[in-house]
Design an enzyme around this catalytic site. Structure first.
Site, mmCIF file in Angstrom:
data_model
loop_
_atom_site.group_PDB
_atom_site.id
_atom_site.type_symbol
_atom_site.label_atom_id
_atom_site.label_comp_id
_atom_site.label_asym_id
_atom_site.label_seq_id
_atom_site.Cartn_x
_atom_site.Cartn_y
_atom_site.Cartn_z
ATOM 1 N N SER A 49 -17.530 -8.176 -38.686
ATOM 2 C CA SER A 49 -18.487 -7.647 -38.180
ATOM 3 C C SER A 49 -20.023 -7.837 -39.369
ATOM 4 O O SER A 49 -19.292 -7.762 -40.479
ATOM 5 C CB SER A 49 -18.581 -5.750 -38.106
ATOM 6 N N LYS A 50 -21.039 -7.747 -38.756
ATOM 7 C CA LYS A 50 -22.178 -8.080 -39.863
ATOM 8 C C LYS A 50 -22.571 -6.833 -40.675
ATOM 9 O O LYS A 50 -22.941 -6.800 -41.794
ATOM 10 C CB LYS A 50 -23.387 -8.442 -39.188
ATOM 11 N N ARG A 51 -21.652 -5.606 -40.234
ATOM 12 C CA ARG A 51 -21.791 -4.514 -41.065
ATOM 13 C C ARG A 51 -20.944 -4.578 -42.510
ATOM 14 O O ARG A 51 -21.291 -3.506 -43.230
ATOM 15 C CB ARG A 51 -21.674 -3.273 -40.147
ATOM 16 N N GLN A 52 -20.097 -5.437 -42.398
ATOM 17 C CA GLN A 52 -19.351 -5.403 -43.660
ATOM 18 C C GLN A 52 -20.099 -5.820 -44.947
ATOM 19 O O GLN A 52 -19.704 -5.458 -46.017
ATOM 20 C CB GLN A 52 -18.096 -6.747 -43.582
ATOM 21 N N PRO A 108 -23.237 -5.015 -45.756
ATOM 22 C CA PRO A 108 -23.806 -3.629 -46.417
ATOM 23 C C PRO A 108 -22.838 -2.815 -47.041
ATOM 24 O O PRO A 108 -22.872 -1.850 -47.866
ATOM 25 C CB PRO A 108 -24.809 -3.143 -45.212
#
Length: 545
Positions: free
Chosen positions: A255-258, A260
């Protein structure tokens, strides 16, 4: 095989191209090329609050870097343009009107608060929310009146209340019950279409025959199919293939959340960080940084990257540009990504683009989740650096050092080619660039790594050995790699120590670190005058300490 294959990749430019999106684009492109069909790039930019021209440009640049070229799309105009949805409002308006005129869609005037109240009541009854379809649809005149009064007007599709069956190439037949979906918005109050509506209209008008996309889109497919049937009775439905999920080594979805999340953990675990300076460095307000730390907001990707660079934190590569900036080759990325959820069936792993195109077929897509194995990717990259042509490797290296604004910048292809040759066995272009930076610094710009100084120079023999090396170097006429090697080996034998005890003080003196290309090459490329200056600078600096 006589069927005309048309595939598409339709990213929403709300941020950088995620590696999962790149895999989707790659699969669609490979399948179109395998079947000698057409591949279309379409930009789904109807979300005016989140889309940015910068993100659109980055998506296009990332696809070009991977070698994915489109037959129709931005910059490659064709008969189905424009290829940005924000420029197709008039087209969507015609089909919205068609549905309204045929009684297959209706106007809605609910406010956000009213919808929330409806959802709350249903939730209290422990039921799934299905929008209550009115017995009588509002008229066009009523819609105009509401707009004039300042009320937000949306349009909903009257979804047929029946079981929906999806035939998926990967997952087989999937049945959805009549009560699983309700009437959904197809035009927002700002006049822009929703995702589900715009992509159906575009896919039909652009002749898309196969929709290959991530498993997360599977729940959109039933409603899109019904919308397609309501709008285009004479156009055959496309074939669907929903790819397996790619998971990270931690077990969750890649995920792109990893990024931040990793940065946030680093900030919270280091109590010595000066948050005021961090905010100033990244052009953030103190309030914005506080919101990020408290989990209330996530800054844009460039800000995340700037904070990580300032703090010296390495974040996991998630977006395509991350892999470019960390020195991976596009050929390695394409090869690796293609094997996430697909295989050629014969055990091959290292495959050229031509071999991938020849072998790729969606019938071999797998249901099981695929692991984004970073060690395997690194292995692939190492292999490609070793086997790719010198000309191609040089081209990639020049692109890389330009992208990261490296001090290793030179118009001398011969010099850059030499740097690639002497770094045999490198795993990434970043390793090569890091090892060779010292050649492009002014002598006074050398920064010494504290660990290297302590381990190599500030020992009983470190600085004394460096003086001996300096004196012997000064005696060599017409320095060659062979003469240098002979001198260092002779000195090591004379002092009855390993070669490292002689070479490492020299390496730290001229590079500031314990890692560089072979010391013989390093000295030759730097030049004896600069070598002696750096040795003397080192001795002056650390003999005082």
């Amino acid at each position: 095989m006589s069927e005309k294959v048309v595939t598409r990749f339709a990213p929403s430019p709300t941020g950088y191209l995620h590696i999962g999106g790149a895999r989707t684009a790659l699969f669609n492109w490979l399948f179109a090329r395998h079947r000698k069909g057409k591949f279309i790039l379409r930009i789904e930019d109807t979300d005016q609050r989140r889309n940015t021209p910068t993100a659109t440009r980055q998506v296009i640049e990332d696809l070009h870097w991977l070698g994915i070229e489109w037959d129709e799309g931005p910059g490659t105009e064709g008969p189905n343009g424009p290829y940005q949805q924000s420029q197709r409002k008039a087209i969507y308006a015609r089909y919205i009107k068609k549905l309204l005129d045929e009684g297959k869609a209706y106007y809605c005037f609910d406010s956000t608060q009213e919808l929330e109240q409806l959802r709350s009541r249903v939730k209290a009854e422990k039921k799934s929310f299905i929008y209550p379809r009115p017995d009588k649809y509002p008229s066009h005149e009523e819609a105009l009146k509401k707009k004039a009064e300042g009320t937000g007007v949306t349009v909903r599709f009257a979804l047929p209340r029946k079981e929906i069956i999806v035939d998926d190439t990967v997952r087989g037949q999937i049945k959805f019950g009549a009560g699983e979906f309700g009437d959904f918005i197809i035009q927002k109050s700002d006049g822009f279409p929703t995702y589900n509506f715009a992509c159906v209209v575009d896919d039909a008008l652009m002749g898309v025959s196969h929709i290959i996309r991530g498993q997360e889109h599977l729940m959109n497919t039933p409603v899109q199919m019904e919308l397609w049937k309501a709008l285009f009775e004479d156009i055959k439905l496309p074939k669907y293939a929903h790819m397996s999920v790619t998971i990270s080594q931690g077990g969750g979805k890649l995920s792109k959340r990893q990024k931040p999340k990793a940065l946030l953990q680093a900030i919270k675990s280091n109590k010595q960080i000066d948050l005021v300076k961090l905010a100033e460095h990244c052009n953030l307000t103190a309030e914005a940084l506080e919101d990020f730390i408290n989990g209330q907001a996530v800054p844009d990707v460039p800000v995340i990257d700037a904070m990580a660079e300032y703090l010296g934190v390495h974040l996991p590569e998630i977006n395509v540009i991350d892999f470019l900036q960390n020195g991976y080759l596009p050929e390695a990325m394409v090869n690796f990504l293609t094997l996430l959820g697909w295989n050629p069936g014969d055990g091959r792993e290292i495959m050229s683009v031509e071999e991938l195109i020849e072998s790729f077929d969606i019938e071999r897509l797998t249901k099981t989740n695929s692991l984004f194995d970073r060690k395997k990717l690194l292995s692939f990259n190492t292999e490609y650096i070793k086997t790719i042509s010198k000309e191609k490797l040089l081209e990639h290296f020049k692109d890389y050092i330009k992208t990261i604004n490296s001090p290793v910048s030179s118009d001398d292809d011969e010099l850059l080619g030499t740097l690639l040759e002497i770094n045999e066995g490198a795993r990434t272009l970043a390793q090569i660039e890091t090892k060779c930076r010292f050649l492009f610094y002014e002598n006074e710009q050398i920064e010494y790594q504290p660990k290297a100084v302590k381990k190599v120079l500030l020992t009983e023999t470190g600085l004394a050995m460096l003086k001996l090396v300096r004196d012997r170097l000064a005696q060599i006429q017409d320095v060659t790699e062979e003469k240098l090697e002979a001198m260092l080996r002779s000195l090591a034998e004379e002092k009855q120590v390993g070669l490292g005890k002689v070479a490492q003080p020299l390496r730290v003196a001229i590079t500031g670190t314990t890692i560089s290309p072979p010391i013989f090459n390093s000295v030759k490329l730097l030049g004896m005058e600069n070598v002696l200056i750096r040795i003397n600078n080192t001795l002056k600096k650390f003999e005082k300490e």
